[in-house]
Design an enzyme around this catalytic site. Sequence first.
Site, PDB file in Angstrom:
ATOM      1  NE  ARG A  38      44.951  48.829  30.245  1.00  0.00           N
ATOM      2  CZ  ARG A  38      46.191  48.424  30.435  1.00  0.00           C
ATOM      3  NH1 ARG A  38      46.932  48.048  29.407  1.00  0.00           N
ATOM      4  NH2 ARG A  38      46.707  48.383  31.650  1.00  0.00           N
ATOM      5  CE  LYS A 202      56.122  35.977  41.832  1.00  0.00           C
ATOM      6  NZ  LYS A 202      56.956  36.914  41.133  1.00  0.00           N
ATOM      7  N   GLY A 355      44.325  44.969  36.382  1.00  0.00           N
ATOM      8  CA  GLY A 355      44.881  43.633  36.224  1.00  0.00           C
ATOM      9  C   GLY A 355      43.833  42.555  36.377  1.00  0.00           C
ATOM     10  N   GLY A 378      49.868  47.593  36.880  1.00  0.00           N
ATOM     11  CA  GLY A 378      51.060  48.090  37.574  1.00  0.00           C
ATOM     12  C   GLY A 378      50.900  49.534  38.013  1.00  0.00           C
TER      13      GLY A 378
HETATM   14  N1  LIG Z   1      46.092  29.941  45.568  1.00  0.00           N
HETATM   15  C1  LIG Z   1      46.657  30.156  44.404  1.00  0.00           C
HETATM   16  N2  LIG Z   1      47.435  29.212  43.837  1.00  0.00           N
HETATM   17  C2  LIG Z   1      47.997  29.429  42.634  1.00  0.00           C
HETATM   18  N3  LIG Z   1      47.850  30.566  41.913  1.00  0.00           N
HETATM   19  C3  LIG Z   1      47.097  31.522  42.455  1.00  0.00           C
HETATM   20  C4  LIG Z   1      46.474  31.369  43.705  1.00  0.00           C
HETATM   21  N4  LIG Z   1      45.808  32.512  43.985  1.00  0.00           N
HETATM   22  C5  LIG Z   1      46.000  33.325  42.945  1.00  0.00           C
HETATM   23  N5  LIG Z   1      46.770  32.752  42.008  1.00  0.00           N
HETATM   24  C6  LIG Z   1      47.165  33.293  40.721  1.00  0.00           C
HETATM   25  O1  LIG Z   1      47.849  34.512  40.864  1.00  0.00           O
HETATM   26  C7  LIG Z   1      47.713  35.251  39.662  1.00  0.00           C
HETATM   27  C8  LIG Z   1      47.522  36.705  39.973  1.00  0.00           C
HETATM   28  O2  LIG Z   1      48.590  37.162  40.713  1.00  0.00           O
HETATM   29  P1  LIG Z   1      49.153  38.647  40.556  1.00  0.00           P
HETATM   30  O3  LIG Z   1      50.001  38.881  41.730  1.00  0.00           O
HETATM   31  O4  LIG Z   1      49.736  38.792  39.198  1.00  0.00           O
HETATM   32  O5  LIG Z   1      47.784  39.451  40.706  1.00  0.00           O
HETATM   33  P2  LIG Z   1      47.424  40.887  40.216  1.00  0.00           P
HETATM   34  O6  LIG Z   1      48.242  41.864  40.962  1.00  0.00           O
HETATM   35  O7  LIG Z   1      45.960  41.056  40.212  1.00  0.00           O
HETATM   36  O8  LIG Z   1      47.835  40.848  38.719  1.00  0.00           O
HETATM   37  P3  LIG Z   1      48.200  41.996  37.738  1.00  0.00           P
HETATM   38  O9  LIG Z   1      49.699  42.027  37.749  1.00  0.00           O
HETATM   39  O10 LIG Z   1      47.609  41.503  36.463  1.00  0.00           O
HETATM   40  O11 LIG Z   1      47.569  43.256  38.256  1.00  0.00           O
HETATM   41  C9  LIG Z   1      46.499  34.710  38.932  1.00  0.00           C
HETATM   42  O12 LIG Z   1      46.924  34.102  37.745  1.00  0.00           O
HETATM   43  C10 LIG Z   1      45.942  33.684  39.908  1.00  0.00           C
HETATM   44  O13 LIG Z   1      45.411  32.556  39.278  1.00  0.00           O
HETATM   45  O1  LIG Z   2      49.405  46.825  30.662  1.00  0.00           O
HETATM   46  C1  LIG Z   2      50.069  47.626  31.338  1.00  0.00           C
HETATM   47  O2  LIG Z   2      50.285  47.469  32.558  1.00  0.00           O
HETATM   48  C2  LIG Z   2      50.546  48.877  30.670  1.00  0.00           C
HETATM   49  O3  LIG Z   2      50.039  49.006  29.376  1.00  0.00           O
HETATM   50  C3  LIG Z   2      52.053  48.973  30.682  1.00  0.00           C
HETATM   51  O4  LIG Z   2      52.634  47.942  29.951  1.00  0.00           O
HETATM   52  P1  LIG Z   2      54.127  47.479  30.277  1.00  0.00           P
HETATM   53  O5  LIG Z   2      54.093  46.774  31.604  1.00  0.00           O
HETATM   54  O6  LIG Z   2      54.530  46.581  29.125  1.00  0.00           O
HETATM   55  O7  LIG Z   2      54.975  48.723  30.347  1.00  0.00           O
END
Ligand SMILES: Nc1ncnc2c1ncn2[C@@H]1O[C@H](COP(=O)(O)OP(=O)(O)OP(=O)(O)O)[C@@H](O)[C@H]1O
Ligand SMILES: O=C(O)[C@H](O)COP(=O)(O)O
Length: 397
Positions: A38, A202, A355, A378
């Site tokens: 970042r 989820k 993420g 997000g």
């Molecule tokens: N089959 C599984 N069983 C348990 N945990 C899992 C499985 N598949 C993925 N995960 C976990 O889900 C998490 C990611 O889920 P999340 O929905 O937060 O993804 P993301 O949208 O990429 O995340 P972020 O919010 O960082 O963008 C990771 O920590 C991963 O290890």
């Molecule tokens: O890491 C992020 O998604 C942004 O920096 C926003 O952070 P926040 O979810 O704490 O508002």
Amino acid sequence: MADIKTLDALDLAGKRVFIRVDFNVPLDEQGRVTDDARIRAAVPTIAYALDHRAKVILGSHLGRPKGKPEDRQKYTLEPAATRLAEILKKDVTLADDSIGDGVKKAVKDLGEGEVLLLENLRFHPEEEKNDEGYARELASLADVWVNDAFGTAHRAHASTAGMAKFVKEKAAGFLIKKEVDFLGRVLTRPAHPFVALLGGAKVSDKIKVIENLLGKADCICIGGAMAYTFLRAQELEVGKSRVEEDKLELARQILDKARARGVEFLLPVDHVCAEEPKETAKRVVVNDRAIPPALMGLDIGPKTLDVYRQRILAAKTVFWNGPMGLFEQKPWAEGTFGVARAMADSDGVTVVGGGDSAAAVEEAGLVAKMKHVSTGGGASLEFIEGRVLPGIQVLEG
Ligand SMILES: Nc1ncnc2c1ncn2[C@@H]1O[C@H](COP(=O)(O)OP(=O)(O)OP(=O)(O)O)[C@@H](O)[C@H]1O
Ligand SMILES: O=C(O)[C@H](O)COP(=O)(O)O
């Protein structure tokens, strides 16, 4: 972003230019930056302003401080200041606050081509409340407001949105422009075939993204724990895998909608499983859509990866958000890294939502092989949901 100007449309010479950046970066126990993506992503905008003789004031948040005294130490922007100074190869002064007399004096003393980083904006709760008084105080430090904090553009906070109306001039930074161009292209004019891969924990976090993509993508490939909710919704046994029982009906509706719209909606056809989600657990490949009672699915299986890889290679646009499994542990990481490699091998427009998926691409050393890796977690999800992000909306007009 047709009617949003970028900072190169403004005359910055001699002006106080406040650039809202997103330096919300991960730190290790010693307080060192462990992923500077970042910070590096903000450099083109900062360097441009410096080259054009601006007096650069940077503002960012770090983490979610709750106002406890020890938060000052834990959430200081000092590590980010150190890293930025190394990258820019010039001094970066860290102010001890974001408003107040000391900061005003530091801004007054700031010369053209110099950088002042304000201390964590969230040390003032007014930042997240989008308090007008705080926004005015921040705005009083600057002649120009540049928003380049894409990762925080989904927050309507004082520095990301509120200040816009109190400054003389405003513009987008180059990072926001690049993010909006790539993510916008995925949403509004993707070259077909358009394949979206969605994973993560989820279904509930991704419903709106899936619904929006159902109207745009030709094929949606599902991985990660959320796949088990969809399989369960089809009456398949998924053993001890994570399932959102209260989302089964919703999963059924999504499957119906995909069918009705002729969107190929792919779920895993095999799985990598174990009795428990531990690195040391015995790794079992289940060559079936269903999972036996004693096991839980922790990654997509090799056949599934092969199917997803073929779809990726045949696509002209690929969007990926969310890991395919519990990729933080090596035995369950192959699906996630396999998808990253397939995207790296694609000639299409490959866009990685931020993420965890961005972290996986970084870890695999494949960032340069993607057309775009978003710096927003997000924020990129909300963008792909089709929402208008407040930090971008205020740049319009
Ligand atoms: N089959 C599984 N069983 C348990 N945990 C899992 C499985 N598949 C993925 N995960 C976990 O889900 C998490 C990611 O889920 P999340 O929905 O937060 O993804 P993301 O949208 O990429 O995340 P972020 O919010 O960082 O963008 C990771 O920590 C991963 O290890
Ligand atoms: O890491 C992020 O998604 C942004 O920096 C926003 O952070 P926040 O979810 O704490 O508002």
